[in-house]
Structures are given as structure tokens and as C-alpha cells.
Write a protein that holds these residues in place. Sequence first.
Motif, short mmCIF file in Angstrom:
data_model
loop_
_atom_site.label_atom_id
_atom_site.label_comp_id
_atom_site.label_asym_id
_atom_site.label_seq_id
_atom_site.Cartn_x
_atom_site.Cartn_y
_atom_site.Cartn_z
N LEU A 31 0.64 -1.24 -0.03
CA LEU A 31 0.18 0.20 0.05
C LEU A 31 0.74 0.98 -0.25
O LEU A 31 0.42 2.08 0.34
N TRP A 32 1.93 1.32 -0.45
CA TRP A 32 3.48 2.47 -0.77
C TRP A 32 2.91 2.89 -1.73
O TRP A 32 4.07 2.12 -2.62
N GLU A 33 3.02 3.99 -1.75
CA GLU A 33 2.66 4.24 -3.55
C GLU A 33 4.13 4.86 -3.31
O GLU A 33 4.64 5.30 -3.37
N SER A 34 4.31 4.96 -5.08
CA SER A 34 6.16 4.97 -5.22
C SER A 34 5.60 6.99 -5.61
O SER A 34 6.67 7.08 -5.88
N GLU A 35 4.21 7.20 -6.54
CA GLU A 35 4.56 8.51 -7.00
C GLU A 35 3.26 8.83 -6.87
O GLU A 35 2.75 9.65 -7.03
N PRO A 36 3.24 9.50 -4.96
CA PRO A 36 2.22 9.87 -4.31
C PRO A 36 2.03 11.08 -5.00
O PRO A 36 2.67 11.77 -5.19
N TRP A 37 0.82 12.37 -4.56
CA TRP A 37 0.88 13.13 -4.75
C TRP A 37 1.02 13.86 -3.57
O TRP A 37 0.13 14.71 -2.09
N GLY A 38 2.15 14.68 -3.54
CA GLY A 38 2.82 15.65 -1.86
C GLY A 38 3.36 13.88 -0.58
O GLY A 38 3.54 12.95 -1.51
N ASP A 39 3.22 14.25 0.48
CA ASP A 39 3.99 13.61 1.73
C ASP A 39 2.91 12.73 1.47
O ASP A 39 1.77 12.90 2.11
N ILE A 40 3.83 11.37 1.89
CA ILE A 40 2.46 10.52 2.37
C ILE A 40 2.45 10.00 4.07
O ILE A 40 1.11 10.29 4.45
N LEU A 56 -2.47 7.94 -1.08
CA LEU A 56 -2.11 8.76 -2.21
C LEU A 56 -0.94 9.85 -1.37
O LEU A 56 -0.90 10.37 -2.93
N GLY A 57 -0.98 10.57 -0.57
CA GLY A 57 -0.23 11.48 -0.92
C GLY A 57 -1.15 12.92 0.18
O GLY A 57 -2.11 12.96 -0.64
N GLN A 58 -0.85 13.75 0.60
CA GLN A 58 -1.55 14.72 1.32
C GLN A 58 -1.88 15.47 -0.06
O GLN A 58 -3.94 15.74 0.34
N SER A 59 -1.91 15.57 -1.28
CA SER A 59 -2.43 16.20 -2.47
C SER A 59 -3.43 15.49 -3.14
O SER A 59 -3.42 16.44 -4.31
N ALA A 60 -3.24 14.79 -3.29
CA ALA A 60 -4.10 13.52 -4.18
C ALA A 60 -5.28 14.33 -4.61
O ALA A 60 -6.29 14.21 -3.71
N PRO A 61 -5.94 14.14 -5.86
CA PRO A 61 -7.78 14.44 -5.92
C PRO A 61 -7.80 14.05 -5.56
O PRO A 61 -8.19 12.78 -5.72
N LEU A 62 -9.99 13.96 -5.57
CA LEU A 62 -10.49 13.61 -4.88
C LEU A 62 -10.95 11.68 -5.26
O LEU A 62 -11.12 11.01 -4.96
#
Length: 259
Positions: free
Chosen positions: A118-127, A140-146
Amino acid sequence: MSDASPLLVAFDLDDTLAPSKSAIDPRIGDLLLALAEKVEVAIISGGQLQQFRSQVVERLPKASPELLSHFHLMPTCGTQYYLLTPAGVETVYAHSLTDDEKQRALAAVHEEAERLGLWESEPWGDILEDRGSQITFSALGQSAPLEAKMAWDPTGEKKNSLREAVANRIPDLEVRSGGSTSVDITHRGIDKAYGMNKLVEATGIPLDDMLFVGDRLDPDGNDYPVLAMGVECQAVHGWEDTAAFLEQLIPTLPARTGH
């Protein structure tokens, strides 16, 4: 709550007052001020103070300091408590995790997420995020789209398996399922019920005179502890639901008497 009107209305933030990590709609801003004319208004969320500022505080219509003084902000489930004053956001208290607790929490959630794939290699911002009194994992990272967040784990299965694995690693800390893609780690006993009890201490208003509005009141949801403690709750599905509910509620509330 008895048949009497509530003296305080508390809200979850994401998916209750606003879409996840997004600003409130102007309609919600107007309704929150109209509500504060009559009762105390609290926001309790696993999110951090910066989210409260950008999503709500900076989006409220212009209002008098007197009106804004009726807002209570409780980030990270009430482990932090702030009031709105003419000078800005004022800290009442903030109970942080120790450095040791933070390090163990960060290691446990990182390692278990990798083990479970479950560790995303290309997240949107910090995981991983250190919120002082809370460590938050955002898949998906702090800034992942909705849209991406909604599609990641529709059944909640991934998040619940991660929560369980991490909880087994750090039994002295509380590990909870947060928003659509997040897991939150705090001191034990920290949930929204903790936040509601802190509100009782701060305002002197009993739980029986409070009303809570949230989108996750199901037994696995992070709003459920409030329902379980016996507070009257209103379930909503998104901010439009909340707006419709407030449009019905506000006209029924009596004018404020004193403080």
C-alpha cells in the motif's frame, strides 16, 4: 439532547462541511455564521490546523469579532483547541506526541504499508505527516485529487487491514481509520468523543445540549465514537446535505441569550 434546541453544534470537516481537503462553499460559510448568531459552533476533525484555516477560517464571510468568538476549532480530534480572536487563531492548548512516539509510529506505518503493498511510489505530496499530536498516513499523498482518493479503497478494506497491522505494532498508541485514504495515530483514547468531552470542559455546555453533524457515523467511521457516547447526531453525505440540514435547523433555533 432533550426536546430543547442544541446550545452547540459540532461538525466533522471533510465530506461534511467541504469536499476532502477543499474549501467550503460560500453557502456553507453563510450558514455557519448564521448558526453562530444563535449557538456555539465547533469543528472537530483529524485534520491539522492549516486545513481548518485554508478550508474554513479564510473562507468565512466578513464577521464581527464577537460573532467569530463563538467558533471552536479542534484539529487532530481535539488534541489541539483554538479560538478565533481579533488577533487571529489563538491556541487554548495543544497536546503533542513525544519524539519517541512519533518515530515508532512513523516506522510502523511506513513498514506495514510497504509490506501490504500500500506504499505508493508516485504520490501526490507527502504520504506521512507529523501533525504534532497526530501522525497521519495518506495513501496517495496529502494533495491527491478527490477522484483518485474515492477510487483507491471504496470498501475500506485496504485501510482497515493497514490500521490493524499498525495497531499490532504500537499497542501503546491509538491507530484509527481517518478520511477516505488515511490512517491516524494519536495517544490512546483520542477520538472525536475525546474532542466532544474537551468541548464540555471548555464551554460548560453538557453533551445533552450538543448536536454533532458528520458523514462517517457508521461503526467503522471516525465519527462513530460521538454517536456511541450518546450525543445526538445528524448523518450527512457531503456538504450539500449539511447545508440543507442547516437551512432547516437555523430558523428553529431561539435567539442567543447572553453567553
